[in-house]
Design a protein around this motif. Sequence first.
Motif, PDB file in Angstrom:
ATOM      1  N   ALA A  16       0.764  -1.246  -0.134  1.00  0.00           N
ATOM      2  CA  ALA A  16      -0.100   0.053  -0.041  1.00  0.00           C
ATOM      3  C   ALA A  16       0.922   1.184  -0.015  1.00  0.00           C
ATOM      4  O   ALA A  16       0.623   2.232  -0.882  1.00  0.00           O
ATOM      5  N   ALA A  17       2.003   1.243   0.795  1.00  0.00           N
ATOM      6  CA  ALA A  17       2.860   2.307   0.874  1.00  0.00           C
ATOM      7  C   ALA A  17       3.537   2.445  -0.485  1.00  0.00           C
ATOM      8  O   ALA A  17       3.490   3.886  -0.890  1.00  0.00           O
ATOM      9  N   VAL A  25       3.875   9.695  -7.838  1.00  0.00           N
ATOM     10  CA  VAL A  25       4.954  10.219  -9.153  1.00  0.00           C
ATOM     11  C   VAL A  25       4.205  10.327 -10.343  1.00  0.00           C
ATOM     12  O   VAL A  25       4.380  11.426 -11.147  1.00  0.00           O
ATOM     13  N   LEU A  26       2.935   9.562 -10.479  1.00  0.00           N
ATOM     14  CA  LEU A  26       2.201   9.662 -11.749  1.00  0.00           C
ATOM     15  C   LEU A  26       1.546  10.913 -11.752  1.00  0.00           C
ATOM     16  O   LEU A  26       1.737  11.833 -12.851  1.00  0.00           O
ATOM     17  N   LEU A  27       0.793  11.271 -10.459  1.00  0.00           N
ATOM     18  CA  LEU A  27       0.145  12.822 -10.606  1.00  0.00           C
ATOM     19  C   LEU A  27       1.111  13.657 -10.948  1.00  0.00           C
ATOM     20  O   LEU A  27       0.867  14.660 -11.635  1.00  0.00           O
ATOM     21  N   ASN A  28       2.388  13.880 -10.247  1.00  0.00           N
ATOM     22  CA  ASN A  28       3.143  15.004 -10.446  1.00  0.00           C
ATOM     23  C   ASN A  28       3.820  14.861 -11.738  1.00  0.00           C
ATOM     24  O   ASN A  28       3.881  16.191 -12.120  1.00  0.00           O
ATOM     25  N   ALA A  29       3.912  13.840 -12.462  1.00  0.00           N
ATOM     26  CA  ALA A  29       4.432  13.908 -13.830  1.00  0.00           C
ATOM     27  C   ALA A  29       3.777  14.529 -14.888  1.00  0.00           C
ATOM     28  O   ALA A  29       3.827  15.446 -15.309  1.00  0.00           O
ATOM     29  N   VAL A  30       2.015  14.243 -14.573  1.00  0.00           N
ATOM     30  CA  VAL A  30       1.302  14.802 -15.304  1.00  0.00           C
ATOM     31  C   VAL A  30       1.111  16.255 -14.881  1.00  0.00           C
ATOM     32  O   VAL A  30       1.049  17.061 -15.964  1.00  0.00           O
ATOM     33  N   ASP A  61       9.513  12.606  -4.388  1.00  0.00           N
ATOM     34  CA  ASP A  61       8.672  11.301  -4.466  1.00  0.00           C
ATOM     35  C   ASP A  61       9.932  10.359  -4.963  1.00  0.00           C
ATOM     36  O   ASP A  61       9.802   9.291  -4.423  1.00  0.00           O
ATOM     37  N   GLY A  62      10.771  10.717  -5.586  1.00  0.00           N
ATOM     38  CA  GLY A  62      11.896   9.397  -5.987  1.00  0.00           C
ATOM     39  C   GLY A  62      12.671   9.122  -4.548  1.00  0.00           C
ATOM     40  O   GLY A  62      12.791   7.991  -4.256  1.00  0.00           O
ATOM     41  N   MET A  63      12.719  10.483  -3.764  1.00  0.00           N
ATOM     42  CA  MET A  63      13.381  10.052  -2.331  1.00  0.00           C
ATOM     43  C   MET A  63      12.387   9.068  -1.592  1.00  0.00           C
ATOM     44  O   MET A  63      13.060   8.182  -0.972  1.00  0.00           O
ATOM     45  N   VAL A  64      11.257   9.337  -1.590  1.00  0.00           N
ATOM     46  CA  VAL A  64      10.427   8.643  -0.726  1.00  0.00           C
ATOM     47  C   VAL A  64      10.481   7.131  -1.295  1.00  0.00           C
ATOM     48  O   VAL A  64      10.352   6.258  -0.309  1.00  0.00           O
ATOM     49  N   LEU A  65      10.240   6.756  -2.675  1.00  0.00           N
ATOM     50  CA  LEU A  65      10.534   5.380  -3.109  1.00  0.00           C
ATOM     51  C   LEU A  65      11.792   4.960  -2.574  1.00  0.00           C
ATOM     52  O   LEU A  65      11.814   3.704  -2.247  1.00  0.00           O
TER      53      LEU A  65
END
Length: 228
Positions: A16-17, A25-30, A61-65
Motif C-alpha cells: 500500500a505504501a 509520482v504519476l500525478l506529479n509527472a502529469v 517522490d523519488g526519495m520517498v520510493l
Amino acid sequence: MSSTSKLDREQHDTAAAFKAARASVLLNAVLMTVQIVIGWMAFSDGLLADGIHTLADLGADGMVLIVLRLSTAAAHRRTGFEFDRSERYETAGSLLISILLIATGMETLWTSLSHMSDAGVAPSVHAPALVVAVFVIVAKEALFRYIMSVARRTRSTILVASAWHARSDAISACVAVLGIVGSMAGVPMSDSLAAALIGLMIARMGWTLAWKTFKESFARTAAGTTGR
Ligand SMILES: [Zn+2]
C-alpha cells in the motif's frame, strides 16, 4: 499462526505504501507537464514557477520510493549494518534534494523579480492558466487525503511527511491562482509576484529539509559515539 498474519499485514502495508508513492509520482509527472506547457503558452510566470516546483516534488517522490525500498530491504535482513547504510543514503539524498530546492527557488525568485520590473509591457495571463492552476489545487488536495489515509493505516512516517507536502503544494497552487486572477483583472505584476512567492516557498522547503537532515544526522552521530 500470529506471526504469519503479522507478516501478511506487513507485506500488505508495504504494498500500500509503494502504491501511494507511485500514485504521487504519476500525478506529479502529469501536473508538471501540463503546468509548464500551459504556463508557458498562457504567459503565466506563476503557473510556470509552480510547474518547476512540481518538478522538485518528483525528486522528493523519488526519495520517498528509495527510502521505502531501503527500509523494506533493511527490515528483511534485520541487520544494523543495513540500517546504517540506508540511513546514510537517506541523508545524502535529502541533502542533494535540499540543495536543488534552494537553487531552484532562488532562480525562480530572481527570474520573477526581473519580470516584475518590466511588468508594464508583459502580456496579461490567459484563462487556460487559471483552469490548470485550479485543477492543481483539487488534485493536490485529493493526493493529500489519499496519502494521509495510507500513512495512517501503515504508520509510515515518510508517507505522513509526503502527505503534508502535498497539502503545502495545494497552498502553493492557491498563490498561483491569486496571481493569475490579479493579472486577468488588469494587474500583470501580480502573476510575477505570485511566482516570486512560490520561488521563496521552494527555497524554504529546501532549507527546512536541509535543517531536518542535519539535526537527524547529528542526533544519530551523537547516539553512535555514546555507544547506544
Ligand atoms: Zn512541493
